[in-house]
Write an enzyme that holds these catalytic residues in place. Sequence first.
Site, PDB file in Angstrom:
ATOM      1  N   GLU A  12      -5.064   1.598   2.535  1.00  0.00           N
ATOM      2  CA  GLU A  12      -4.932   0.420   3.407  1.00  0.00           C
ATOM      3  C   GLU A  12      -5.156   0.803   4.856  1.00  0.00           C
ATOM      4  O   GLU A  12      -5.793   0.073   5.617  1.00  0.00           O
ATOM      5  CB  GLU A  12      -3.539  -0.218   3.255  1.00  0.00           C
ATOM      6  CG  GLU A  12      -3.377  -1.565   3.972  1.00  0.00           C
ATOM      7  CD  GLU A  12      -2.883  -1.469   5.411  1.00  0.00           C
ATOM      8  OE1 GLU A  12      -2.816  -2.497   6.073  1.00  0.00           O
ATOM      9  OE2 GLU A  12      -2.574  -0.356   5.882  1.00  0.00           O
ATOM     10  N   ASP A  59       4.158  -5.954   3.500  1.00  0.00           N
ATOM     11  CA  ASP A  59       3.877  -4.867   4.443  1.00  0.00           C
ATOM     12  C   ASP A  59       4.846  -5.000   5.620  1.00  0.00           C
ATOM     13  O   ASP A  59       5.664  -5.922   5.647  1.00  0.00           O
ATOM     14  CB  ASP A  59       2.406  -4.947   4.911  1.00  0.00           C
ATOM     15  CG  ASP A  59       1.840  -3.594   5.341  1.00  0.00           C
ATOM     16  OD1 ASP A  59       2.607  -2.721   5.790  1.00  0.00           O
ATOM     17  OD2 ASP A  59       0.611  -3.425   5.258  1.00  0.00           O
ATOM     18  N   HIS A  93       3.800   2.898  13.140  1.00  0.00           N
ATOM     19  CA  HIS A  93       2.825   3.975  13.345  1.00  0.00           C
ATOM     20  C   HIS A  93       3.348   5.085  14.268  1.00  0.00           C
ATOM     21  O   HIS A  93       2.581   5.715  14.980  1.00  0.00           O
ATOM     22  CB  HIS A  93       1.471   3.445  13.830  1.00  0.00           C
ATOM     23  CG  HIS A  93       0.694   2.793  12.718  1.00  0.00           C
ATOM     24  ND1 HIS A  93      -0.665   2.626  12.721  1.00  0.00           N
ATOM     25  CD2 HIS A  93       1.111   2.274  11.533  1.00  0.00           C
ATOM     26  CE1 HIS A  93      -1.051   2.030  11.610  1.00  0.00           C
ATOM     27  NE2 HIS A  93       0.014   1.793  10.872  1.00  0.00           N
ATOM     28  N   HIS A 147       0.832  -1.206   0.000  1.00  0.00           N
ATOM     29  CA  HIS A 147       0.000   0.000   0.000  1.00  0.00           C
ATOM     30  C   HIS A 147       0.865   1.254   0.000  1.00  0.00           C
ATOM     31  O   HIS A 147       1.916   1.295   0.651  1.00  0.00           O
ATOM     32  CB  HIS A 147      -1.008  -0.015   1.153  1.00  0.00           C
ATOM     33  CG  HIS A 147      -0.459   0.094   2.540  1.00  0.00           C
ATOM     34  ND1 HIS A 147      -0.217   1.312   3.145  1.00  0.00           N
ATOM     35  CD2 HIS A 147      -0.130  -0.837   3.459  1.00  0.00           C
ATOM     36  CE1 HIS A 147       0.216   1.103   4.384  1.00  0.00           C
ATOM     37  NE2 HIS A 147       0.287  -0.195   4.600  1.00  0.00           N
TER      38      HIS A 147
HETATM   39 ZN   LIG Z   1       0.031   0.698   8.911  1.00  0.00          ZN
END
Ligand SMILES: [Zn+2]
Length: 328
Positions: free
Chosen positions: A194, A217, A303, A62
């Site tokens: 995503e 990912d 994140h 993504h």
């Molecule tokens: Zn993520």
Amino acid sequence: MRQLIRKLVETHGPSGAEEQIRAVIRAEVEPLADELRVDPLGSLVARKKGNGDGQRIVLDAHMDEIGVMVTYVDERGFARFTRIGGVRAITCVGARVAFADGTTGVIGVEGKQKDASKIPQFDQLYMDVGATDRDDCPVHVGDAAAFVRPFTAQGTRLIAKAMDDRIGCAVLIETLRQLERTPHDVYFVFAVQEETTLSGARTSTYGIDPDLAIAVDVTTTGDTPESRPMAVELGKGPAVKVQDSGMIAHPKVRDLLVEKAEEAGIPYQLEVLERGTTDAAAMQLVRAGVPSGCLSIPCRYVHTPSEMVDESDVGNGVQLLLEVLRSA
Ligand SMILES: [Zn+2]
């Protein structure tokens, strides 16, 4: 690959606002692909035609990143905002964000919270873009911003915002670059949205109708102080997903990745991720079901604006995908 990774991670592209990152990836893959298209929702699809009677394969990464969206601007020109994807308040304080036009916002905490040792709640945060009132505020309700942090390399560790999932995009681009011949019809999907809904991968996969799909990912690790026990470490090889909170990887896809890694002597790890999922969870539910799996690049501090990966895991991820694509 470092220059490519730097370019990818430093480009703006929160979910739903992927125009800039799509243009950067398009420039990279256009000379390498046999066909290129942008799907109705905005995902970029680069096709490499097979020279045999192989399978139709989707490789997905993504291109969107987490960020924030303005919900309200007050009379003094301070903005309130909500999350785009899994953003935590603790990583926001003092951070800078950038809007598509380059406008910078600084994130502050309401002063009424006296106890500085307490983690603020998300709704106690605001954004300062240097405005003096609502009318001269350069950002408006609905505008999206992404975190700002430069790329840096230290030894084999690579540190940046948006390694999730620009490092997956880098792996796909490099795999396409090194893939001279394949019996398979391979679709490299650079998916939108995503972090919010998995919608880009879902719809692109429906359109392609593949025999097999693999997402690339990041995954979290268990190798930092007092971390949640998890058998994934930086630098020990890309991780073959067994399960996460959104899916169980198709056993044949999982076994294919393990088998090719062992045959080629490529280090790998097995991943069971207890919180979080990837585009593979959406891809496997398309049409009557698509056998799907995921190759994960181990990543610390997922994140946050400083996500860290190991360069060797990235290179080994590329080599493993090439092994899969080159064989019958
Ligand atoms: Zn993520």
